[in-house]
Design a protein around this motif. Sequence first.
Motif, PDB file in Angstrom:
ATOM      1  N   GLY A  85      -6.097 -13.876  -3.529  1.00  0.00           N
ATOM      2  CA  GLY A  85      -6.725 -14.705  -4.546  1.00  0.00           C
ATOM      3  C   GLY A  85      -7.212 -13.923  -5.743  1.00  0.00           C
ATOM      4  N   VAL A  86      -7.929 -12.817  -5.511  1.00  0.00           N
ATOM      5  CA  VAL A  86      -8.522 -12.092  -6.642  1.00  0.00           C
ATOM      6  C   VAL A  86      -7.493 -11.257  -7.391  1.00  0.00           C
ATOM      7  CG1 VAL A  86     -10.814 -12.009  -5.601  1.00  0.00           C
ATOM      8  CG2 VAL A  86      -9.228 -10.131  -5.197  1.00  0.00           C
ATOM      9  N   THR A  87      -6.426 -10.831  -6.712  1.00  0.00           N
ATOM     10  CA  THR A  87      -5.403 -10.026  -7.395  1.00  0.00           C
ATOM     11  C   THR A  87      -4.235 -10.863  -7.880  1.00  0.00           C
ATOM     12  OG1 THR A  87      -4.181  -9.541  -5.346  1.00  0.00           O
ATOM     13  CG2 THR A  87      -5.970  -8.033  -5.947  1.00  0.00           C
ATOM     14  N   ARG A  88      -4.149 -12.117  -7.436  1.00  0.00           N
ATOM     15  CA  ARG A  88      -3.008 -12.991  -7.713  1.00  0.00           C
ATOM     16  C   ARG A  88      -1.717 -12.296  -7.292  1.00  0.00           C
ATOM     17  NH1 ARG A  88      -2.362 -14.455 -13.257  1.00  0.00           N
ATOM     18  NH2 ARG A  88      -1.405 -16.386 -12.548  1.00  0.00           N
ATOM     19  N   ASN A  89      -1.812 -11.548  -6.209  1.00  0.00           N
ATOM     20  CA  ASN A  89      -0.675 -10.797  -5.670  1.00  0.00           C
ATOM     21  C   ASN A  89      -0.308 -11.403  -4.330  1.00  0.00           C
ATOM     22  OD1 ASN A  89       1.037  -8.952  -4.408  1.00  0.00           O
ATOM     23  ND2 ASN A  89      -0.004  -7.171  -5.260  1.00  0.00           N
ATOM     24  N   TYR A  90       0.873 -12.011  -4.239  1.00  0.00           N
ATOM     25  CA  TYR A  90       1.255 -12.729  -3.025  1.00  0.00           C
ATOM     26  C   TYR A  90       1.553 -11.802  -1.855  1.00  0.00           C
ATOM     27  CZ  TYR A  90       6.039 -11.418  -4.279  1.00  0.00           C
ATOM     28  OH  TYR A  90       7.173 -10.705  -4.582  1.00  0.00           O
ATOM     29  N   LEU A  91       1.683 -10.484  -2.106  1.00  0.00           N
ATOM     30  CA  LEU A  91       1.942  -9.530  -1.019  1.00  0.00           C
ATOM     31  C   LEU A  91       0.671  -8.813  -0.561  1.00  0.00           C
ATOM     32  CD1 LEU A  91       5.303  -7.858  -2.150  1.00  0.00           C
ATOM     33  CD2 LEU A  91       4.960  -9.640  -0.437  1.00  0.00           C
ATOM     34  N   ALA A  92      -0.454  -9.143  -1.145  1.00  0.00           N
ATOM     35  CA  ALA A  92      -1.695  -8.457  -0.781  1.00  0.00           C
ATOM     36  C   ALA A  92      -2.121  -8.827   0.639  1.00  0.00           C
ATOM     37  CB  ALA A  92      -2.807  -8.809  -1.765  1.00  0.00           C
ATOM     38  N   SER A  93      -2.459  -7.807   1.419  1.00  0.00           N
ATOM     39  CA  SER A  93      -3.009  -8.015   2.763  1.00  0.00           C
ATOM     40  C   SER A  93      -3.586  -6.693   3.242  1.00  0.00           C
ATOM     41  CB  SER A  93      -1.937  -8.519   3.741  1.00  0.00           C
ATOM     42  OG  SER A  93      -1.079  -7.465   4.119  1.00  0.00           O
ATOM     43  N   PRO A  94      -4.518  -6.712   4.193  1.00  0.00           N
ATOM     44  CA  PRO A  94      -5.128  -5.462   4.660  1.00  0.00           C
ATOM     45  C   PRO A  94      -4.128  -4.472   5.233  1.00  0.00           C
ATOM     46  CG  PRO A  94      -6.415  -7.352   5.369  1.00  0.00           C
ATOM     47  CD  PRO A  94      -5.152  -7.894   4.794  1.00  0.00           C
ATOM     48  N   SER A  95      -3.105  -4.958   5.930  1.00  0.00           N
ATOM     49  CA  SER A  95      -2.154  -4.052   6.575  1.00  0.00           C
ATOM     50  C   SER A  95      -1.177  -3.444   5.587  1.00  0.00           C
ATOM     51  CB  SER A  95      -1.382  -4.790   7.673  1.00  0.00           C
ATOM     52  OG  SER A  95      -0.678  -5.905   7.143  1.00  0.00           O
ATOM     53  N   ILE A  96      -0.842  -4.168   4.528  1.00  0.00           N
ATOM     54  CA  ILE A  96       0.152  -3.682   3.571  1.00  0.00           C
ATOM     55  C   ILE A  96      -0.481  -2.792   2.509  1.00  0.00           C
ATOM     56  CG2 ILE A  96       1.750  -4.427   1.744  1.00  0.00           C
ATOM     57  CD1 ILE A  96       2.483  -6.790   3.455  1.00  0.00           C
ATOM     58  N   LEU A  97      -1.717  -3.057   2.127  1.00  0.00           N
ATOM     59  CA  LEU A  97      -2.348  -2.299   1.050  1.00  0.00           C
ATOM     60  C   LEU A  97      -3.227  -1.159   1.547  1.00  0.00           C
ATOM     61  CD1 LEU A  97      -3.169  -5.029  -1.599  1.00  0.00           C
ATOM     62  CD2 LEU A  97      -1.110  -3.670  -1.277  1.00  0.00           C
ATOM     63  N   GLY A  98      -3.009  -0.691   2.756  1.00  0.00           N
ATOM     64  CA  GLY A  98      -3.647   0.523   3.226  1.00  0.00           C
ATOM     65  C   GLY A  98      -5.080   0.399   3.697  1.00  0.00           C
ATOM     66  N   VAL A  99      -5.623  -0.809   3.716  1.00  0.00           N
ATOM     67  CA  VAL A  99      -7.024  -0.979   4.118  1.00  0.00           C
ATOM     68  C   VAL A  99      -7.196  -0.661   5.608  1.00  0.00           C
ATOM     69  CG1 VAL A  99      -9.013  -2.517   4.078  1.00  0.00           C
ATOM     70  CG2 VAL A  99      -7.209  -2.795   2.375  1.00  0.00           C
ATOM     71  N   SER A 100      -6.307  -1.194   6.429  1.00  0.00           N
ATOM     72  CA  SER A 100      -6.382  -0.949   7.868  1.00  0.00           C
ATOM     73  C   SER A 100      -6.142   0.525   8.194  1.00  0.00           C
ATOM     74  CB  SER A 100      -5.356  -1.820   8.604  1.00  0.00           C
ATOM     75  OG  SER A 100      -5.607  -3.192   8.394  1.00  0.00           O
ATOM     76  N   ASP A 101      -5.186   1.140   7.486  1.00  0.00           N
ATOM     77  CA  ASP A 101      -4.894   2.559   7.731  1.00  0.00           C
ATOM     78  C   ASP A 101      -6.078   3.437   7.357  1.00  0.00           C
ATOM     79  OD1 ASP A 101      -1.928   2.755   8.530  1.00  0.00           O
ATOM     80  OD2 ASP A 101      -1.857   1.442   6.801  1.00  0.00           O
ATOM     81  N   GLY A 102      -6.799   3.057   6.306  1.00  0.00           N
ATOM     82  CA  GLY A 102      -7.987   3.812   5.938  1.00  0.00           C
ATOM     83  C   GLY A 102      -9.038   3.770   7.033  1.00  0.00           C
ATOM     84  N   SER A 103      -9.214   2.599   7.641  1.00  0.00           N
ATOM     85  CA  SER A 103     -10.171   2.473   8.742  1.00  0.00           C
ATOM     86  C   SER A 103      -9.769   3.340   9.930  1.00  0.00           C
ATOM     87  CB  SER A 103     -10.271   1.007   9.181  1.00  0.00           C
ATOM     88  OG  SER A 103     -10.883   0.222   8.196  1.00  0.00           O
ATOM     89  N   ALA A 104      -8.502   3.253  10.299  1.00  0.00           N
ATOM     90  CA  ALA A 104      -8.027   4.040  11.441  1.00  0.00           C
ATOM     91  C   ALA A 104      -8.138   5.537  11.163  1.00  0.00           C
ATOM     92  CB  ALA A 104      -6.579   3.663  11.762  1.00  0.00           C
TER      93      ALA A 104
END
Length: 337
Positions: A85-104
């Motif tokens: 919603g905030v990026t208007r990017n239809y491919l945005a997600s925690p797993s694709i944009l490195g958010v989950s990998d940063g946590s791990a």
Amino acid sequence: MKRQISHRIPILILALSPFVMVALAVCSVFYGSKSISLSTIWDAFVRFDPNHIDHQIVIHSRLPRAIGALLVGAFLAISGALMQGVTRNYLASPSILGVSDGSAFTITLCMIFMPNASSMEMILMSLVGSALGVAFVYGIASVIPGGLSPVKLAIFGTIVGTFLSSVSMALSTYFQISQDISFWYNARLHQVNPEHVKLAIPFAIVGILLAMLVASKISVMALGEEVARGLGQRTKVVRGIATISVIILTGISVALVGKIGFVGLMIPHITRFLVGMDYRWVVPCAGVIGAMFLSFSDIISRFLNMPFETPIGVVTALFGVPFFLYLIRTRGGGKHA
């Protein structure tokens, strides 16, 4: 022209979802590699016997697993909806944009340098890692021409995620903790720590409240940056609050069950198809649909290769990879709204 969607649909989804989630939780507790009768399961809840092995399995393994699947599915779906919603990017997600990998990644560092870390410290490190992943991906994308386009952003996210996971694997091998760290990269729902679940609830409440706080404003941002500003929208503040919510919800998801892909990508698209573009409905509906999807996927994972369990990431990928390719083919490099 966008199709008109009645408010009856999201209300129906929210009204029916508790019954569906309870049914899925019951199935999750009932089905497993070990057959346990319904009467034994009932006794485990009303007359728990710590010396009864089946009671131990139900209360300390299957019940936390059922709750964990529902919670994490909701958290990841809401995170994905906010990011898209905030990026208007239809491919945005925690797993694709490195958010989950940063946590791990930060959890790996925690296990190496803080081997006696408490559950709370593990959760906090996971939150720090989520923020690190977001900063890396958007920092790289912002300095490259056209880097914030959907496909390029997904590519940068994949590169950063692969880099962080590779470094994590190298460090875990060097420090001989590969077996321990594999939990966070293989998403073992059956090893959900009940203590982590209890500690994660306050964080989850904050993350969801922040998501609902900015939900209506994200609907305005979907009209475009200039239009939103013209309507008095403080876009940077909205993005900041949404990002904090994503960091919290993704961080505790990884801390609870490890990395799970595609939930945050698929569910927001499905939700918007069902309820429209009003994020006051998208956020809560994405949460309940995500909860039901991951719980259903977890149950399916027990039947694909009985008596062995298929990793939950494999099941979500069976749905997610074709969906990802479909988005690339139909949307190209454009924005989702």
